[in-house]
Design an enzyme around this catalytic site. Structure first.
Site, short mmCIF file in Angstrom:
data_model
loop_
_atom_site.label_atom_id
_atom_site.label_comp_id
_atom_site.label_asym_id
_atom_site.label_seq_id
_atom_site.Cartn_x
_atom_site.Cartn_y
_atom_site.Cartn_z
N SER A 152 -7.46 -14.49 -2.06
CA SER A 152 -7.90 -13.09 -1.98
C SER A 152 -9.42 -13.04 -1.88
O SER A 152 -10.11 -13.91 -2.43
CB SER A 152 -7.47 -12.33 -3.22
N TYR A 166 -6.82 -12.05 -12.34
CA TYR A 166 -6.50 -12.08 -10.90
C TYR A 166 -7.64 -12.71 -10.11
O TYR A 166 -7.41 -13.62 -9.30
CB TYR A 166 -6.23 -10.67 -10.40
N1 LIG Z 1 -2.21 -6.46 -0.42
C1 LIG Z 1 -3.46 -6.80 -0.51
O1 LIG Z 1 -4.35 -5.98 -0.27
C2 LIG Z 1 -3.84 -8.20 -0.91
C3 LIG Z 1 -5.21 -8.56 -0.86
C4 LIG Z 1 -5.58 -9.85 -1.19
C5 LIG Z 1 -4.60 -10.78 -1.53
N2 LIG Z 1 -3.29 -10.42 -1.59
C6 LIG Z 1 -2.32 -11.46 -1.96
O2 LIG Z 1 -1.26 -11.47 -1.02
C7 LIG Z 1 -0.07 -11.93 -1.66
C8 LIG Z 1 1.05 -10.91 -1.40
O3 LIG Z 1 0.67 -9.69 -2.00
P1 LIG Z 1 1.25 -8.27 -1.57
O4 LIG Z 1 0.11 -7.34 -1.57
O5 LIG Z 1 2.11 -8.41 -0.38
O6 LIG Z 1 2.12 -7.96 -2.89
P2 LIG Z 1 3.54 -7.32 -3.13
O7 LIG Z 1 3.84 -6.26 -2.11
O8 LIG Z 1 3.58 -6.97 -4.56
O9 LIG Z 1 4.55 -8.54 -2.85
C9 LIG Z 1 4.65 -9.61 -3.74
C10 LIG Z 1 5.83 -10.48 -3.36
O10 LIG Z 1 5.93 -11.56 -4.29
C11 LIG Z 1 7.23 -11.55 -4.92
N3 LIG Z 1 7.10 -12.03 -6.31
C12 LIG Z 1 6.42 -11.44 -7.32
N4 LIG Z 1 6.57 -12.16 -8.45
C13 LIG Z 1 7.34 -13.25 -8.12
C14 LIG Z 1 7.85 -14.35 -8.86
N5 LIG Z 1 7.59 -14.51 -10.17
N6 LIG Z 1 8.60 -15.27 -8.21
C15 LIG Z 1 8.88 -15.11 -6.88
N7 LIG Z 1 8.43 -14.09 -6.14
C16 LIG Z 1 7.68 -13.16 -6.76
C17 LIG Z 1 7.65 -10.07 -4.84
O11 LIG Z 1 9.05 -9.88 -4.96
P3 LIG Z 1 9.78 -9.61 -6.42
O12 LIG Z 1 8.98 -8.53 -7.10
O13 LIG Z 1 11.17 -9.21 -6.07
O14 LIG Z 1 9.73 -10.91 -7.12
C18 LIG Z 1 7.16 -9.73 -3.44
O15 LIG Z 1 8.04 -10.26 -2.46
C19 LIG Z 1 -0.42 -12.10 -3.14
O16 LIG Z 1 -0.71 -13.46 -3.40
C20 LIG Z 1 -1.66 -11.24 -3.30
O17 LIG Z 1 -2.46 -11.65 -4.37
C21 LIG Z 1 -2.89 -9.15 -1.29
#
Ligand SMILES: NC(=O)c1ccc[n+]([C@@H]2O[C@H](COP(=O)([O-])OP(=O)(O)OC[C@H]3O[C@@H](n4cnc5c(N)ncnc54)[C@H](OP(=O)(O)O)[C@@H]3O)[C@@H](O)[C@H]2O)c1
Length: 265
Positions: A152, A166
């Protein structure tokens, strides 16, 4: 040099953790649309199974759900048992599943620390460790296997919100990427990281009531990230075109990190 072979990922097999929604779903869609068979994982089985069905039908390509909790070694072992029964080799592992936690400095809890570190850092290390043999099976000097860790920009910049664990976890992801890259490059497994900026998702959405307009206004590119932005970068890293890129953390943030001006006063 033909673009279709330079960027091809056709016929490969990938694992995308957290593939049920958000950035993981975007990456999965990009793979499926370009001929990759994709295993996706998440904890909530019904949503995961439904998403795999929807994406398989949309892209006419196999998307296989494996429900599991990757934040513990037991969960990783369960996942590995299932995947090893289904495949004798994996080309791409995308360590995308992640969690965030915001709390004030004064009250920040151990739970908010451990939950984030266990999933964002520990699980990336141990899943890659456990998947190394499957990744090695399909890797060669000419056509290496790939690991992509999703970090991130909060691990590069000081975050706006009080997300202590985080931002520390994401810095750890970026450095762990280099350390694992130096070990695994000798086995023709290339490890890189992507540091996303704002992408619409269940992680970012609640912080802005799912209204991204202010974030868009502040972004140098005047928008949030799209599926094409993140999928395109992942496909580059996994294709022949990315085969000489090792240990990098590449931002996908519209320019936030690299074009931010600093107040020298
Ligand atoms: N969106 C942004 O702006 C942003 C920016 C920088 C970095 N990121 C990074 O991108 C990645 C994805 O984030 P996102 O924004 O797409 O988040 P999200 O919509 O919350 O999706 C997270 C995914 O991870 C799964 N997950 C969560 N806990 C888990 C566990 N213990 N075991 C297995 N799967 C698990 C969730 O499904 P379940 O809840 O069903 O487990 C979901 O499929 C993360 O690493 C985040 O830090 C996101």
């Amino acid at each position: 040099m033909d673009i279709n072979s330079l960027f091809s990922v056709d016929g490969k097999v990938a694992v995308v953790t957290g593939g049920s929604r958000g950035i993981g779903e975007m990456i999965t869609a990009g793979f499926l649309a370009n001929g990759v068979k994709v295993y996706i994982s998440a904890r909530k089985a019904p949503a995961l199974i439904e998403k795999a069905k929807e994406l398989s039908e949309k892209y006419d390509q196999e998307c296989i759900p494996i429900p599991c909790d990757l934040s513990s070694i037991d969960g990783i072992k369960d996942f590995m048992k299932i995947i090893s029964e289904k495949e004798d080799g994996i080309d791409f592992l995308v360590n995308n599943a992640g969690a965030a936690w915001g709390e004030s400095f004064e009250t920040f809890s151990e739970q908010g620390w451990d939950k984030v570190m266990d999933l964002n850092v520990k699980s990336i290390f141990f899943l890659t460790q456990q998947m190394r043999d499957l990744l090695s099976k399909r890797s060669s000097l000419e056509d290496p296997s790939r690991v992509i860790n999703i970090g991130s920009i909060d691990g590069l910049n000081v975050p706006a919100l009080e997300t202590y664990s985080y931002s520390a976890s994401k810095s750890a992801v970026h450095h762990l990427t280099r350390v694992m890259a130096s070990k695994l490059v000798k086995e023709n497994i290339l490890v890189n990281a992507i540091a996303p900026g704002p992408y619409p998702s269940n992680m970012l959405g609640p912080a802005v009531n799912y209204d991204y307009s202010e974030i868009e206004k502040r972004n140098p590119r005047k928008r949030v990230g799209s599926p094409e932005d993140i999928a395109g970068l992942v496909i580059f890293l996994c294709s022949r075109a990315g085969a000489y890129t090792v240990g990098e953390t590449i931002t996908s943030d519209g320019g936030i990190v690299k074009t931010a001006s600093h107040n020298l006063g």
